[in-house]
Design an enzyme around this catalytic site. Structure first.
Site, PDB file in Angstrom:
ATOM      1  N   CYS A   5       0.847  -1.204   0.000  1.00  0.00           N
ATOM      2  CA  CYS A   5       0.000   0.000   0.000  1.00  0.00           C
ATOM      3  C   CYS A   5       0.877   1.246   0.000  1.00  0.00           C
ATOM      4  O   CYS A   5       1.995   1.220   0.512  1.00  0.00           O
ATOM      5  CB  CYS A   5      -0.885   0.053   1.249  1.00  0.00           C
ATOM      6  SG  CYS A   5      -2.079  -1.267   1.405  1.00  0.00           S
ATOM      7  N   ASP A   6       0.333   2.317  -0.550  1.00  0.00           N
ATOM      8  CA  ASP A   6       1.010   3.602  -0.448  1.00  0.00           C
ATOM      9  C   ASP A   6      -0.027   4.707  -0.543  1.00  0.00           C
ATOM     10  O   ASP A   6      -1.033   4.559  -1.246  1.00  0.00           O
ATOM     11  CB  ASP A   6       2.076   3.786  -1.526  1.00  0.00           C
ATOM     12  CG  ASP A   6       3.125   4.795  -1.097  1.00  0.00           C
ATOM     13  OD1 ASP A   6       4.089   4.379  -0.423  1.00  0.00           O
ATOM     14  OD2 ASP A   6       2.969   5.989  -1.410  1.00  0.00           O
TER      15      ASP A   6
END
Length: 197
Positions: free
Chosen positions: A70-71
């Protein structure tokens, strides 16, 4: 049958806490992939690329695990903002965004290391920032919290007091949307309930 092993390709304690609170117990793999060479002109594409990089790096020695990357970035009035580089930048951001609205985007990528299959998606949540005083902003930045997170704020820490409301999934703002994760796992033929520990 034992649940599939799960890997979180992120150093974020907030993401890990979200997963654990939802009954999942991933192994954490910090990938250290580059984040400063991504084209930010399309924030949705940027967070997708960054999430994919993390998941791909985390899947290298993952055997048959499911790997989550995730980012997050904040889209604010035509600018895309990640983590502030300094306390002064965090203060300037907060003074500029108070009383306004931004969109927090979190890219998600899940890779089934056993098959190589991949599912991706982006969560978006509108954030209505409060109007903290200069003194409150200075005190908040002094905690160090804004320097560690996209957009220089959190919903699961000191920063929650300075967000008036959100439109969307709070998990997206914290760094991982559980409803979106469930959907991506389903695309890979995995039910999230099968991963509960």
């Amino acid at each position: 049958m034992a649940p599939r092993s799960l890997i979180l390709a992120s150093a974020s304690p907030a993401r890990l806490r979200l997963l654990r609170d939802a009954g999942l117990d991933p192994k954490v793999v910090v990938t250290g992939v580059p984040e400063d060479d991504v084209d930010l002109s399309d924030p949705r594409a940027a967070v997708t690329v960054l999430a994919r990089r993390k998941a791909t790096a985390g899947a290298v020695d993952a055997a048959d695990a499911l790997v989550i990357g995730c980012d997050s970035l904040l889209s604010f009035e035509g600018r895309v903002l990640g983590k502030p580089a300094s306390a002064a930048e965090a203060v300037a951001r907060w003074r500029g965004q108070r009383g306004r609205v931004g969109t927090l985007l979190t890219g998600h990528c899940v890779i089934d290391a056993a098959t190589g299959a991949r599912a991706e998606g982006v969560g978006e949540t509108r954030v209505h920032f409060g109007s903290p005083s200069d003194t409150e902003i200075d005190a908040y930045v002094a905690t160090g919290e804004p320097l560690r997170v996209a957009g220089a704020f959190t919903l699961d820490g000191f920063g929650a007091a300075f967000v008036d409301r959100i439109d969307g999934d709070p998990g997206t703002v914290i760094g991982l949307s559980l409803p979106l994760l469930r959907q991506l796992l389903a695309q890979l033929g995995v039910e999230i309930t099968d991963l509960w520990s």
